[in-house]
Design an enzyme around this catalytic site. Structure first.
Site, PDB file in Angstrom:
ATOM      1  N   LYS A 168       0.841  -1.203   0.000  1.00  0.00           N
ATOM      2  CA  LYS A 168       0.000   0.000   0.000  1.00  0.00           C
ATOM      3  C   LYS A 168       0.873   1.250   0.000  1.00  0.00           C
ATOM      4  O   LYS A 168       1.615   1.495   0.947  1.00  0.00           O
ATOM      5  CB  LYS A 168      -0.864   0.037   1.271  1.00  0.00           C
ATOM      6  CG  LYS A 168      -1.794   1.234   1.304  1.00  0.00           C
ATOM      7  CD  LYS A 168      -2.442   1.433   2.667  1.00  0.00           C
ATOM      8  CE  LYS A 168      -1.742   2.453   3.513  1.00  0.00           C
ATOM      9  NZ  LYS A 168      -1.814   3.826   2.989  1.00  0.00           N
ATOM     10  N   GLU A 241      10.913   0.946   9.562  1.00  0.00           N
ATOM     11  CA  GLU A 241      11.866   2.014   9.190  1.00  0.00           C
ATOM     12  C   GLU A 241      11.173   3.326   9.503  1.00  0.00           C
ATOM     13  O   GLU A 241      10.282   3.749   8.770  1.00  0.00           O
ATOM     14  CB  GLU A 241      12.206   1.918   7.694  1.00  0.00           C
ATOM     15  CG  GLU A 241      12.944   0.658   7.305  1.00  0.00           C
ATOM     16  CD  GLU A 241      14.360   0.602   7.857  1.00  0.00           C
ATOM     17  OE1 GLU A 241      14.896   1.643   8.276  1.00  0.00           O
ATOM     18  OE2 GLU A 241      14.929  -0.494   7.888  1.00  0.00           O
ATOM     19  N   CYS A 275      14.207  10.597   5.272  1.00  0.00           N
ATOM     20  CA  CYS A 275      14.288  10.091   6.651  1.00  0.00           C
ATOM     21  C   CYS A 275      15.682  10.305   7.223  1.00  0.00           C
ATOM     22  O   CYS A 275      15.838  10.624   8.390  1.00  0.00           O
ATOM     23  CB  CYS A 275      13.898   8.627   6.703  1.00  0.00           C
ATOM     24  SG  CYS A 275      14.823   7.597   5.570  1.00  0.00           S
ATOM     25  N   GLU A 372      11.386  15.798  14.780  1.00  0.00           N
ATOM     26  CA  GLU A 372      11.751  15.572  13.379  1.00  0.00           C
ATOM     27  C   GLU A 372      10.963  16.553  12.513  1.00  0.00           C
ATOM     28  O   GLU A 372       9.739  16.444  12.426  1.00  0.00           O
ATOM     29  CB  GLU A 372      11.397  14.134  12.966  1.00  0.00           C
ATOM     30  CG  GLU A 372      11.769  13.853  11.535  1.00  0.00           C
ATOM     31  CD  GLU A 372      11.202  12.545  10.985  1.00  0.00           C
ATOM     32  OE1 GLU A 372      10.063  12.194  11.327  1.00  0.00           O
ATOM     33  OE2 GLU A 372      11.906  11.893  10.211  1.00  0.00           O
TER      34      GLU A 372
HETATM   35  P1  NAD Z   1       2.970   7.958   8.077  1.00  0.00           P
HETATM   36  O1  NAD Z   1       3.391   7.123   9.203  1.00  0.00           O
HETATM   37  O2  NAD Z   1       1.930   8.980   8.307  1.00  0.00           O
HETATM   38  O3  NAD Z   1       2.444   7.069   6.873  1.00  0.00           O
HETATM   39  C1  NAD Z   1       3.215   6.034   6.279  1.00  0.00           C
HETATM   40  C2  NAD Z   1       2.285   4.985   5.723  1.00  0.00           C
HETATM   41  O4  NAD Z   1       1.624   4.330   6.811  1.00  0.00           O
HETATM   42  C3  NAD Z   1       1.173   5.524   4.835  1.00  0.00           C
HETATM   43  O5  NAD Z   1       0.951   4.596   3.792  1.00  0.00           O
HETATM   44  C4  NAD Z   1      -0.025   5.591   5.779  1.00  0.00           C
HETATM   45  O6  NAD Z   1      -1.264   5.531   5.113  1.00  0.00           O
HETATM   46  C5  NAD Z   1       0.217   4.370   6.647  1.00  0.00           C
HETATM   47  N1  NAD Z   1      -0.341   4.439   7.997  1.00  0.00           N
HETATM   48  C6  NAD Z   1      -0.559   5.538   8.776  1.00  0.00           C
HETATM   49  N2  NAD Z   1      -1.018   5.178   9.978  1.00  0.00           N
HETATM   50  C7  NAD Z   1      -1.072   3.825   9.988  1.00  0.00           C
HETATM   51  C8  NAD Z   1      -1.451   2.862  10.968  1.00  0.00           C
HETATM   52  N3  NAD Z   1      -1.870   3.218  12.176  1.00  0.00           N
HETATM   53  N4  NAD Z   1      -1.353   1.541  10.638  1.00  0.00           N
HETATM   54  C9  NAD Z   1      -0.898   1.158   9.430  1.00  0.00           C
HETATM   55  N5  NAD Z   1      -0.568   2.034   8.460  1.00  0.00           N
HETATM   56  C10 NAD Z   1      -0.630   3.354   8.730  1.00  0.00           C
HETATM   57  O7  NAD Z   1       4.326   8.598   7.504  1.00  0.00           O
HETATM   58  P2  NAD Z   1       4.490   9.610   6.295  1.00  0.00           P
HETATM   59  O8  NAD Z   1       4.027  10.951   6.783  1.00  0.00           O
HETATM   60  O9  NAD Z   1       3.907   9.031   5.057  1.00  0.00           O
HETATM   61  O10 NAD Z   1       6.070   9.621   6.097  1.00  0.00           O
HETATM   62  C11 NAD Z   1       6.916  10.445   6.807  1.00  0.00           C
HETATM   63  C12 NAD Z   1       7.600   9.667   7.916  1.00  0.00           C
HETATM   64  O11 NAD Z   1       8.224   8.503   7.360  1.00  0.00           O
HETATM   65  C13 NAD Z   1       8.726  10.453   8.555  1.00  0.00           C
HETATM   66  O12 NAD Z   1       8.675  10.268   9.944  1.00  0.00           O
HETATM   67  C14 NAD Z   1       9.980   9.811   7.984  1.00  0.00           C
HETATM   68  O13 NAD Z   1      11.118   9.947   8.778  1.00  0.00           O
HETATM   69  C15 NAD Z   1       9.562   8.390   7.853  1.00  0.00           C
HETATM   70  N6  NAD Z   1      10.414   7.689   6.883  1.00  0.00           N
HETATM   71  C16 NAD Z   1      11.337   6.794   7.352  1.00  0.00           C
HETATM   72  C17 NAD Z   1      12.186   6.143   6.463  1.00  0.00           C
HETATM   73  C18 NAD Z   1      13.218   5.160   6.956  1.00  0.00           C
HETATM   74  O14 NAD Z   1      13.759   4.419   6.148  1.00  0.00           O
HETATM   75  N7  NAD Z   1      13.528   5.104   8.222  1.00  0.00           N
HETATM   76  C19 NAD Z   1      12.089   6.402   5.090  1.00  0.00           C
HETATM   77  C20 NAD Z   1      11.148   7.320   4.651  1.00  0.00           C
HETATM   78  C21 NAD Z   1      10.301   7.966   5.556  1.00  0.00           C
END
Ligand code: NAD
Length: 469
Positions: A168, A241, A275, A372
């Site tokens: 997804k 991650e 990230c 962050e």
């Molecule tokens: P997010 O957590 O809001 O969403 C990520 C994904 O998870 C989306 O597809 C979302 O629909 C889904 N999601 C949200 N809540 C959920 C839940 N309770 N259960 C299951 N799925 C859920 O994050 P974002 O705003 O899309 O991305 C930004 C964040 O991602 C930042 O904190 C960034 O640091 C992190 N990130 C980490 C890495 C890494 O490799 N460590 C890489 C890229 C981004």
């Protein structure tokens, strides 16, 4: 005209009753619509993935060959995919092409990885073999900053090791990933790679789904924790991650001018939405002002704009929520004594554009320093002693990546070992290649992606022990 793409479920392209809109963040207009996956449709994708497991896990050579074909297919469609990516994510087209090309490279690299098995010599046994077997159905959940790259980092190792996938993308950036599913569909046996789209609730359904044996999640720490909770009743395996607050530590006797460009790029790449971007810089007091001035000069020269314009250096922030959050952090910094040396305001009156902000004179507990930011605003912090800066960089719950910069590489590498971060660079930051594992300590994650270490996360051990006659 807006575009519509379909989900890939059991080898078919599937629409849904409900759709949701996807904005182009450079112009704040709807660029496309994506299907809102229903619960029944998710059940179908999971059933298809379960059904496909048995035959998919039989032949590793065929899996290798399919991954290589996926790489070729991606390369052949770079122009289309990159343009779509820029229009939903915001990044400059050249960077979008690099994301597509890089993802193809990840498919190729993964295709050649060995899946290890070991024979152990045990007295009284004819043979003892330790094997790595697939886990089963993998639920892959993706963020919006590098939608294609983060997806391929999961798809390639999961498929090579014989798992099947239901993936997804983020609701902010589903179009390119769904289109990728359409483009790869005839290469991959039906049910092996399913791509569904929807909001956070769909992610929750996936995490709780009984068919899933492993969740590979990239996203925020808060969502990562709820995914871990959803996984617990079923003891699903997890790779998380999550977010970071990466420090860069500049050592004494470093020339700020010589490294300013590299620091700036590592902090503001993808408009700070990486990230492992530099999220705060620690600088010795005697070169503090000079470092701020160098970075501010670069920030003022950056060309913001629509990613489709080839003169653009930095695109918009991806979505309104993030746009408002970064503005809120900068406003908080101003209220708490921060000096804005460059940027910090909105650019233009349409699109989620923010001028890259260089912010000085903040305390470590200011929100822009402690949280962050995941956007184009960078705090610069002075320090006096090495021991002090190590302690300050290590405080808090983040542990993703860090960097140490200095002319004495040996000293820098020794300091790197003192830092509680999963990946520490010396005299560089943001060097990401498929061979090197990446993963966070503390709240920044569980497990790693990439390299042979990342591959093993899609397997579990099985021992076959044959008695001696
Ligand atoms: P997010 O957590 O809001 O969403 C990520 C994904 O998870 C989306 O597809 C979302 O629909 C889904 N999601 C949200 N809540 C959920 C839940 N309770 N259960 C299951 N799925 C859920 O994050 P974002 O705003 O899309 O991305 C930004 C964040 O991602 C930042 O904190 C960034 O640091 C992190 N990130 C980490 C890495 C890494 O490799 N460590 C890489 C890229 C981004």
């Amino acid at each position: 005209m807006t575009m519509t793409v379909k989900m890939t479920i059991d080898g078919e392209q599937i629409a849904s009753e409900q759709q949701f809109e996807v904005l182009n963040p450079a112009i704040e207009e709807v660029h496309g619509t994506a299907p809102e996956c229903s619960r029944d449709q998710l059940d179908s994708a999971m059933a298809a993935a379960e059904h496909a497991l048995h035959s998919w896990r039989q032949d590793v050579d065929s899996r290798r060959s399919i991954l290589r074909q996926c790489a070729e297919r991606m390369r052949a469609n770079t122009e289309e995919l990159a343009k779509l990516l820029t229009q939903e994510q915001g990044k400059p087209l050249a960077k979008a092409k690099r994301e597509i090309g890089g993802s193809a490279r990840w498919f190729e690299y993964t295709a050649d990885l060995e899946i290890p098995s070991t024979l152990i010599d045990v007295q009284g046994q004819d043979s003892v073999e330790v094997l790595r077997r697939p886990l089963g159905v993998v639920a892959a959940i993706i963020p919006w900053n590098y939608p294609v790259m983060t997806a391929v980092w999961k798809i390639a190792p999961a498929l090579l090791t014989g798992n099947t996938v239901v993936l997804k993308p983020s609701p902010y950036t589903p179009l390119t990933t769904l289109r990728l599913g359409e483009l790869l569909n005839d290469l991959i046996p039906k049910g092996v790679l399913n791509i569904v789209s929807g909001g956070d609730v769909l992610g929750e359904w996936m995490s709780c789904h009984p068919a899933v044996r492993k969740i590979s999640f990239t996203g925020s720490i808060s969502a990562g924790k709820s995914v871990a909770l959803s996984a617990a009743p079923d003891l699903k395996r997890l790779t998380l991650e999550l977010g970071g607050n990466d420090p860069a530590i500049i050592l004494p006797n470093t020339d700020p001018k010589a490294i300013a460009d590299k620091l700036f790029t590592a902090a503001f790449e993808n408009s700070g939405q990486v990230c492992v971007a530099i999220k705060r810089i620690f600088v010795p007091e005697d070169i503090y002002r000079e470092t701020i001035d160098e970075l501010a000069t670069i920030a003022r020269g950056v060309k913001l704009g629509n990613g489709l314009d080839e003169n653009t250096d930095l695109g918009p922030v991806n979505n309104r929520k993030q746009f408002e959050r970064v503005q809120e952090l900068v406003a908080d910094a101003k209220q708490n004594g921060g000096t804005i040396a460059a940027g910090g305001g909105r650019y233009g009156d349409k699109g989620f554009f923010l001028e890259p902000a260089i912010v000085g004179d903040l305390a470590d507990d200011a929100r822009l320093v402690a949280e962050e930011q995941f956007g184009p605003a960078l705090p610069i912090l002075p320090y006096r002693e090495i021991e002090e800066v190590i302690e300050r960089a290590n405080s808090g719950k983040f542990g993703l990546a860090a960097s140490v910069w200095g002319s004495n590489k040996k000293q820098a590498a020794e300091i790197a070992q003192e830092l509680d971060y999963g990946l520490v660079w010396v005299n560089q930051h943001l060097n990401i290649v498929p061979q090197v594992p990446i993963g966070g300590l503390k709240w920044s994650g569980i497990g790693v992606e990439n390299g042979p270490w990342g591959l093993l996360e899609y397997t579990e051990l099985q021992v076959i022990e044959v008695a001696e006659d």
